[in-house]
Structures are given as structure tokens and as C-alpha cells.
Enzyme design. Structure first.
Site, short mmCIF file in Angstrom:
data_model
loop_
_atom_site.label_atom_id
_atom_site.label_comp_id
_atom_site.label_asym_id
_atom_site.label_seq_id
_atom_site.Cartn_x
_atom_site.Cartn_y
_atom_site.Cartn_z
N GLY A 103 -87.83 -6.01 44.96
CA GLY A 103 -88.83 -6.88 44.36
C GLY A 103 -90.15 -6.19 44.13
O GLY A 103 -90.22 -4.96 44.05
N THR A 126 -83.79 -9.29 43.57
CA THR A 126 -84.30 -10.37 44.41
C THR A 126 -83.72 -11.69 43.91
O THR A 126 -83.66 -11.92 42.70
CB THR A 126 -85.84 -10.46 44.40
OG1 THR A 126 -86.25 -11.71 44.98
CG2 THR A 126 -86.41 -10.38 43.00
N ASP A 128 -85.15 -14.43 44.13
CA ASP A 128 -86.25 -15.34 43.80
C ASP A 128 -86.58 -15.40 42.31
O ASP A 128 -87.25 -16.34 41.86
CB ASP A 128 -87.51 -14.94 44.57
CG ASP A 128 -87.32 -15.00 46.07
OD1 ASP A 128 -86.68 -15.96 46.54
OD2 ASP A 128 -87.78 -14.08 46.77
N SER A 217 -77.55 -42.34 46.98
CA SER A 217 -78.20 -41.20 47.64
C SER A 217 -79.32 -40.65 46.77
O SER A 217 -79.38 -40.91 45.57
CB SER A 217 -77.19 -40.08 47.93
OG SER A 217 -76.74 -39.50 46.71
N ARG A 246 -82.68 -36.60 55.88
CA ARG A 246 -82.50 -35.35 56.63
C ARG A 246 -83.07 -34.17 55.85
O ARG A 246 -82.99 -34.13 54.61
CB ARG A 246 -81.02 -35.10 56.93
CG ARG A 246 -80.38 -36.13 57.84
CD ARG A 246 -80.95 -36.07 59.24
NE ARG A 246 -80.34 -37.07 60.12
CZ ARG A 246 -80.83 -38.27 60.34
NH1 ARG A 246 -81.95 -38.65 59.71
NH2 ARG A 246 -80.23 -39.11 61.17
N GLN A 254 -78.57 -18.26 51.17
CA GLN A 254 -78.77 -18.05 49.73
C GLN A 254 -78.69 -16.58 49.32
O GLN A 254 -78.43 -16.26 48.16
CB GLN A 254 -80.14 -18.61 49.31
CG GLN A 254 -80.29 -20.09 49.55
CD GLN A 254 -81.75 -20.51 49.56
OE1 GLN A 254 -82.35 -20.73 48.51
NE2 GLN A 254 -82.35 -20.61 50.73
#
Length: 325
Positions: A103, A126, A128, A217, A246, A254
């Protein structure tokens, strides 16, 4: 022209790194270039944990996640004398070029070595997707698939139990993982740095979706570091709505997993392009994708580039409206 190339992976690991390494090694061999593998990132450069790639069958890692040469965060590399030691080690082994996969912090290290005379190429690795000089980073697609698979499972049980789940995903300040996984899963709430929501706003969405619209939900996908404690947020939502809520932290799951086909292909193309760039005597550049083309950007420009927060906010707003309708 490069004669000996070293490869290192730095910072957080991401699926697809092994595919980039594999194609760099194999493309280099086609051109008669000797390849070396640096273990454990920049730390390995300094400690000289460097092996000839001929000792490794890189094909065995084509379907493996992570990085088989290891990675590390190494703050000591900011010191000039430490970097000089790394350069000395490369020179002693006759290595004139270095491909860095990682990154923005990894890019910064590559630029510092470039300034000390080492030919460097940066590849975006990365999950992200937070490197603005490229539209796609190695790891994004597989991480998205991991998030979607987990959220789909959560949706099954949340529907069964009439519950709310707040799912925290990574991003390092960028909202792509939250935004794109939210679109893919139909999450009713998406929160990113560029599109923040108060707890009261989330409470109103939960009431609208599960009480007024009688949904079974609600799923919220939240970028990391937005809230100090997502469990406390979940408890407040539960206390004020009466609906069990929750907080789910996906964390490092990930970053793992076998790279998906799209990941392997993109990482491989970047690996090929890295060798071709070195054959052209390019240095101090970061490669990335723009559309279907691989582009080259000077590393200082790549580090300065920023994604548009306005565009992200507009996109998340649209996705939230669709998913809440």
C-alpha cells in the site's frame, strides 16, 4: 535494463500477492533476468533474508492467499542508515531492481530506495482499495467476496431471528469495501468516512425497515474506525428499538482466503507489467489500473492522489436509498 530483480511484499497482506510474485518470476526468467525473493518485507532487505527464486516452485502458490514470502510493517526503515544497509545488501548481491507490492506505506519505502539509486516499481497490494492512482488494488475482489459470503450467512440467521447485524469491515479510511459490499448484499445501512450516520439516524432506519415496512432483518455495513465501540452502538440500537442487535467484526478474515479468478488475472497482469517497466529502465513509478489499461504514475504523485469523498458520499446515498426501498 534490469539484470537481477528482487521482489518484496510489505504492509498488510492481500489475496493475489502470490499471483503477482509468480508472474514477475516467470516473466523475468523468459527475459533472462535472475530473480530474488525478499522475505518479510523491508525488514528482510535489511536483515538480508533474500533467496534466489530458483529455489522455489512459485506455481504451487497460484491458488494460495496471503504472501508466501511474508510481510511486515517496519518503521525502522524511515531511518537513513537502515535504508543504506538495505541498499548495501542489494549491491552485494548484484541486485539492481526491486518490485514492491503493498500500500501507500510500501510505496513510500520504494520511493526512498529510488532516491538512493535502486530501480523500483510499486504494485498496489491492499484489500482497502485506498490507493488513488489506481482504480483497483490487488486483494479487493477477494475481500469483497469474503464480506459478501459472510453477510449472506448473517442475513439467513438475522431473518430467522428478526434481528439487526452491524458488520464492521476494513478500509483504512477508504469506503470501497463497505460501499461495494453493501450494494452486493442489499445492506440497509452503509456507513463510511465520507458518508457517516449518527446512532439516532440508524435507529430511525431500523424502525422504518423492521417496524413500518415489516422487514425481518436489517444489515448495516460499517467502515472501521468510524465508531469507538460498535458493540456499544449495537446495544444502544437494541435498547431504543427493542430489536435484538449484534455487532460483527470480520477483522482479518477479509485479508485471507484463496484469490478469486478476477484477482489472479489482475495481479498477474500487473506482475507482467512490472517486469516490462524495468526492461524499459523505468523506476520510481507505481503501476495501476485505469479502465482496462495498466498505467504508470510517479510514486510521489501516487502518494499525493486522493479519491473524491464527494463522489463516494453520492454513491453511498444512492445505494442506501435503493436498499431501503
Amino acid at each position: 535494463m534490469a539484470k537481477k530483480i528482487a521482489i518484496l511484499t510489505s504492509g498488510g497482506d492481500s489475496p493475489g500477492m502470490n499471483n503477482a510474485i509468480r508472474t514477475i518470476v516467470k516473466t523475468s526468467k523468459i527475459h533472462g533476468i535472475e530473480v530474488f525473493l525478499v522475505y518479510n518485507g523491508y525488514k528482510g532487505l535489511v536483515e538480508k533474508t533474500i533467496k534466489n527464486a530458483n529455489e522455489i516452485n512459485v506455481d504451487q502458490y497460484i491458488g494460495s492467499g496471503g504472501t508466501f514470502i511474508g510481510s511486515a510493517r517496519y518503521l525502522e526503515f524511515k531511518k537513513l542508515e537502515v535504508r543504506q544497509k538495505a541498499v548495501q545488501n542489494l549491491k552485494e548481491m548484484g541486485i539492481d531492481s526491486l518490485v514492491v507490492i503493498g500500500g501507500d506505506g510500501s510505496y513510500a519505502g520504494a520511493q526512498l530506495l529510488h532516491e538512493l539509486g535502486v530501480k523500483t516499481i510499486g504494485l498496489p497490494g491492499t484489500i482497502d482499495n485506498d490507493i488513488a492512482s489506481t482504480e483497483y488494488t490487488i486483494g479487493l475482489d477477494t475481500a469483497l467476496n469474503t464480506i459478501v459470503e459472510n453477510v449472506d450467512r448473517l442475513r439467513d440467521t438475522m431473518n430467522s431471528m428478526n434481528m439487526v447485524a452491524l458488520v464492521e469491515v476494513m478500509g483504512h479510511g477508504a469506503g470501497d469495501l463497505a460501499m461495494l459490499s453493501g450494494l452486493a448484499t442489499g445492506a440497509e445501512i452503509i456507513v463510511t468516512n465520507a458518508h457517516r450516520k449518527s446512532i439516532d439516524e440508524m435507529i430511525e432506519i431500523v424502525k422504518d425497515q423492521m417496524i413500518a415496512k415489516t422487514k425481518r432483518s436489517v444489515i448495516g455495513i460499517v467502515s472501521e474506525f468510524i465508531y469507538d465501540d460498535l458493540k456499544k452502538v449495537a446495544k444502544e440500537i437494541e435498547d431504543k428499538t427493542g430489536i435484538r442487535t449484534r455487532a460483527i467484526i470480520l477483522a482479518h478474515t477479509q485479508r485471507g482466503g484463496n484469490p478469486k479468478a478476477y484477482e489472479r488475472i489482475n495481479a498477474s497482469f500487473l506482475g507482467i507489467a512490472a517486469v516490462e517497466s524495468l526492461l524499459k529502465n523505468e523506476s520510481g513509478v507505481a503501476l495501476g489500473f485505469k479502465g482496462n489499461k495498466i498505467i504508470s504514475t510517479p510514486i510521489p504523485e501516487a502518494l499525493k492522489a486522493q479519491n473524491s469523498a464527494k463522489n463516494e458520499n453520492e454513491l453511498v446515498t444512492k445505494i442506501n436509498k435503493i436498499n431501503q426501498s
